[in-house]
Design an enzyme around this catalytic site. Structure first.
Site, PDB file in Angstrom:
ATOM      1  N   GLY A   1       9.025   3.344   2.378  1.00  0.00           N
ATOM      2  CA  GLY A   1       7.698   4.054   2.027  1.00  0.00           C
ATOM      3  C   GLY A   1       7.123   5.304   3.098  1.00  0.00           C
ATOM      4  O   GLY A   1       7.468   4.681   4.288  1.00  0.00           O
TER       5      GLY A   1
ATOM      6  N   GLN B   1       1.025  10.002   7.460  1.00  0.00           N
ATOM      7  CA  GLN B   1       2.002   9.904   8.626  1.00  0.00           C
ATOM      8  C   GLN B   1       2.606  11.176   8.911  1.00  0.00           C
ATOM      9  O   GLN B   1       3.247  11.010   9.944  1.00  0.00           O
ATOM     10  CB  GLN B   1       2.988   8.437   8.054  1.00  0.00           C
ATOM     11  CG  GLN B   1       2.140   7.365   7.844  1.00  0.00           C
ATOM     12  CD  GLN B   1       3.229   6.235   7.397  1.00  0.00           C
ATOM     13  OE1 GLN B   1       3.488   6.173   6.198  1.00  0.00           O
ATOM     14  NE2 GLN B   1       3.972   5.430   8.315  1.00  0.00           N
TER      15      GLN B   1
ATOM     16  N   CYS C   1       5.822  -0.660   9.536  1.00  0.00           N
ATOM     17  CA  CYS C   1       5.389   0.654   9.351  1.00  0.00           C
ATOM     18  C   CYS C   1       6.205   1.657  10.414  1.00  0.00           C
ATOM     19  O   CYS C   1       6.532   1.497  11.369  1.00  0.00           O
ATOM     20  CB  CYS C   1       4.272   0.599   9.560  1.00  0.00           C
ATOM     21  SG  CYS C   1       3.285   2.048   9.242  1.00  0.00           S
ATOM     22  N   LEU C   2       6.567   2.615   9.561  1.00  0.00           N
ATOM     23  CA  LEU C   2       7.454   3.756  10.258  1.00  0.00           C
ATOM     24  C   LEU C   2       6.423   4.286  11.454  1.00  0.00           C
ATOM     25  O   LEU C   2       7.002   4.925  12.312  1.00  0.00           O
ATOM     26  CB  LEU C   2       7.945   4.540   9.353  1.00  0.00           C
ATOM     27  CG  LEU C   2       9.201   4.528   8.494  1.00  0.00           C
ATOM     28  CD1 LEU C   2       9.367   5.695   7.488  1.00  0.00           C
ATOM     29  CD2 LEU C   2      10.144   4.237   9.106  1.00  0.00           C
TER      30      LEU C   2
ATOM     31  N   HIS D   1       0.837  -1.037   0.789  1.00  0.00           N
ATOM     32  CA  HIS D   1       0.912  -0.326   2.154  1.00  0.00           C
ATOM     33  C   HIS D   1       0.568   0.865   2.065  1.00  0.00           C
ATOM     34  O   HIS D   1      -0.225   1.297   3.173  1.00  0.00           O
ATOM     35  CB  HIS D   1       2.271  -0.785   2.410  1.00  0.00           C
ATOM     36  CG  HIS D   1       2.541  -0.389   4.089  1.00  0.00           C
ATOM     37  ND1 HIS D   1       2.600  -1.317   5.108  1.00  0.00           N
ATOM     38  CD2 HIS D   1       2.621   0.821   4.695  1.00  0.00           C
ATOM     39  CE1 HIS D   1       2.748  -0.653   6.229  1.00  0.00           C
ATOM     40  NE2 HIS D   1       2.829   0.830   5.907  1.00  0.00           N
ATOM     41  N   GLU D   2       1.142   1.759   1.338  1.00  0.00           N
ATOM     42  CA  GLU D   2       1.196   3.367   1.513  1.00  0.00           C
ATOM     43  C   GLU D   2      -0.263   3.813   0.720  1.00  0.00           C
ATOM     44  O   GLU D   2      -0.783   4.743   1.404  1.00  0.00           O
ATOM     45  CB  GLU D   2       2.284   3.758   0.659  1.00  0.00           C
ATOM     46  CG  GLU D   2       3.525   3.711   0.940  1.00  0.00           C
ATOM     47  CD  GLU D   2       3.964   3.713   2.446  1.00  0.00           C
ATOM     48  OE1 GLU D   2       3.439   4.418   3.142  1.00  0.00           O
ATOM     49  OE2 GLU D   2       4.924   2.891   2.938  1.00  0.00           O
TER      50      GLU D   2
ATOM     51  N   HIS E   1      -2.698   3.672   3.629  1.00  0.00           N
ATOM     52  CA  HIS E   1      -2.504   4.729   4.563  1.00  0.00           C
ATOM     53  C   HIS E   1      -3.451   5.685   4.200  1.00  0.00           C
ATOM     54  O   HIS E   1      -4.125   6.356   4.925  1.00  0.00           O
ATOM     55  CB  HIS E   1      -1.381   5.174   4.519  1.00  0.00           C
ATOM     56  CG  HIS E   1      -0.207   4.508   5.658  1.00  0.00           C
ATOM     57  ND1 HIS E   1      -0.437   4.718   7.078  1.00  0.00           N
ATOM     58  CD2 HIS E   1       0.976   3.840   5.252  1.00  0.00           C
ATOM     59  CE1 HIS E   1       0.419   3.949   7.609  1.00  0.00           C
ATOM     60  NE2 HIS E   1       1.300   3.523   6.669  1.00  0.00           N
TER      61      HIS E   1
HETATM   62 NI    NI Z   1       3.203   2.381   7.303  1.00  0.00          NI
END
Ligand code: NI
Length: 151
Positions: A46, A51, A88-89, A130-131, A134
């Protein structure tokens, strides 16, 4: 298509609230395509627009069921609770246990501006929450217990 740089840690707007997308322009479609490519390249499941430095309410997800893009996503129903490991990326190598809703129903627009509803449990429910977090400037480290480096 292009691969974006992923904003790391708590820099460049990752703590800010993203803006509603009022019109689906070619640029929004390009953003979605590039976010998907960036997510696959980083081997994530995701990615949210902040991000990649864009403070707009756009998320992409693929938990192994094919690409999903949502514009202005909103959780309209949720039930249960589930705790699992999450990363998380924007925080490479960091994992923690996060308790989330076990099932969610999310409403949003697809890349053509059509209203769609996505229901999911397990990893899909987790990724959606999660997304969407963000987009509010909320990061998994805010919710995680036992944060640690994964070696
Ligand atoms: Ni994330």
């Amino acid at each position: 298509m292009a691969i974006y740089n992923i904003v790391k840690d708590e820099k460049e707007g990752l703590r800010e609230k993203s803006k509603i997308v009022s019109k689906i322009t070619p640029n929004i479609k390009k953003l979605i395509d590039n976010m998907l490519e960036t997510m696959y390249d980083a081997k994530g499941v995701g990615l949210a627009a902040p991000q990649v430095g864009v403070l707009k309410r756009v998320i992409v997800i693929d938990v192994g069921e094919g690409p999903l893009a949502l514009i202005n996503p909103e959780i309209v129903e949720a039930s249960g609770e589930e705790t699992d490991y999450e990363g998380c990326l924007s925080f490479p190598g960091l994992i923690g246990e996060v308790t989330r809703k076990a099932w969610v129903k999310v409403k949003g627009l697809d890349r053509d501006g059509k209203t769609i509803t996505v229901e999911g449990e397990g990893l899909l429910a987790r990724a959606l929450q999660h997304e969407i977090d963000h987009l509010e400037g909320i990061l998994f480290i805010d919710r995680a217990k036992n944060l640690r480096r994964q070696d």
